[in-house]
Enzyme design. Sequence first.
Site, PDB file in Angstrom:
ATOM      1  N   ARG A  15      12.430  67.387  69.285  1.00  0.00           N
ATOM      2  CA  ARG A  15      12.001  66.563  70.415  1.00  0.00           C
ATOM      3  C   ARG A  15      12.133  67.336  71.734  1.00  0.00           C
ATOM      4  O   ARG A  15      11.269  67.262  72.615  1.00  0.00           O
ATOM      5  CB  ARG A  15      12.852  65.293  70.457  1.00  0.00           C
TER       6      ARG A  15
ATOM      7  N   HIS B  39       9.106  68.020  74.333  1.00  0.00           N
ATOM      8  CA  HIS B  39       9.195  67.589  75.726  1.00  0.00           C
ATOM      9  C   HIS B  39       9.118  68.781  76.683  1.00  0.00           C
ATOM     10  O   HIS B  39       8.633  68.634  77.810  1.00  0.00           O
ATOM     11  CB  HIS B  39      10.488  66.802  75.956  1.00  0.00           C
TER      12      HIS B  39
ATOM     13  N   ASN C  95      13.828  61.618  79.221  1.00  0.00           N
ATOM     14  CA  ASN C  95      14.696  62.635  78.619  1.00  0.00           C
ATOM     15  C   ASN C  95      16.174  62.251  78.613  1.00  0.00           C
ATOM     16  O   ASN C  95      17.031  63.051  78.220  1.00  0.00           O
ATOM     17  CB  ASN C  95      14.533  63.971  79.349  1.00  0.00           C
TER      18      ASN C  95
ATOM     19  N   HIS D 232       8.047  62.190  64.289  1.00  0.00           N
ATOM     20  CA  HIS D 232       8.786  60.927  64.358  1.00  0.00           C
ATOM     21  C   HIS D 232       9.422  60.556  63.020  1.00  0.00           C
ATOM     22  O   HIS D 232      10.072  59.523  62.923  1.00  0.00           O
ATOM     23  CB  HIS D 232       7.861  59.794  64.818  1.00  0.00           C
TER      24      HIS D 232
END
Length: 316
Positions: free
Chosen positions: A59, A63, A91, A188
């Site tokens: 992740r 990001h 975040n 995910h």
Amino acid sequence: MAAIAALLSSLLIFLASPLGNALSWNYYDKTCPDVESIVTNAVKQAVMADKTVPAALLRMHFHDCFIRGCDASVLLNSVNKNTAEKDGPPNASLHAFYVIDNAKKAVEAMCPGVVSCADILALAARDAVVLAGGPTWEVPKGRKDGRISRATETRQLPSPAFNISQLKQSFSQRGLSLDDLVALSGGHTLGFSHCSSFQSRIHNFNATHDIDPTMHPSFAASLRSVCPKKNNVKNAGANMDPSPTTFDNTYYKLILQGRSLFSSDQALLTFPKTKNLVSKFATSKETFLEAFVNSVIKMSSITGGQEIRKDCRVVN
């Protein structure tokens, strides 16, 4: 299965999109030949102590790449009057930054001033997927670290509440296709989500329905039990899928069953092409792994940055 995944990834090296500026497979062969094993060891040590690390690192890489390219701007600390990306609302739940710190310290001991934090993060994300039972791939290297990190820019990240039009726009702005959107959403399959990311689907959904009608009723009921309307339980939430530490294609099966957490997940069924890809990936794990490798290489090749940081948390 591992052998098949490895074969697929080696084939995909030749199929992947053109590499970003100055990236290459053998970038550190002469200047820091052991960089990959050093990073892998740091990630392995962390995963042995904490099984949530793979989800966190994948992740974090995603990001990072979606803001200013893959330039490790997500690793920078807030300073003075500037609030950095890591402290922006999307975040707030990022963690495991220490893994990158540990890897960077070990790399600097062997090859000072040579390897960027952005490359270390890209390598760590690959290792995280592998350690969670997913495929491996060759990581293109040669990224530079950015000097700018602004929390205000994190609003550019795809939201769990996005519909298919918003998702398509977000990915296309970064040169990523619908195929990439569906394949990268498969990340995910790892991790945990706080109630805030799906609360709107299980309480007061709209004027007609209290619960999102695309969500399976029993699944919605289970979520409402852990995320009541007035939720004061810190860190309450749900796993992204029943095997949150294993990288597999369960995520796609859940979408077809109406058991995905995010509106953005369920939105993949609202457009013919993305719906077809969800069905394809739900049916074949190998097909998903192949697509994921191709798309993650493409995403990680979005470049930015200007320097090689000595400390991943501060600019030089």
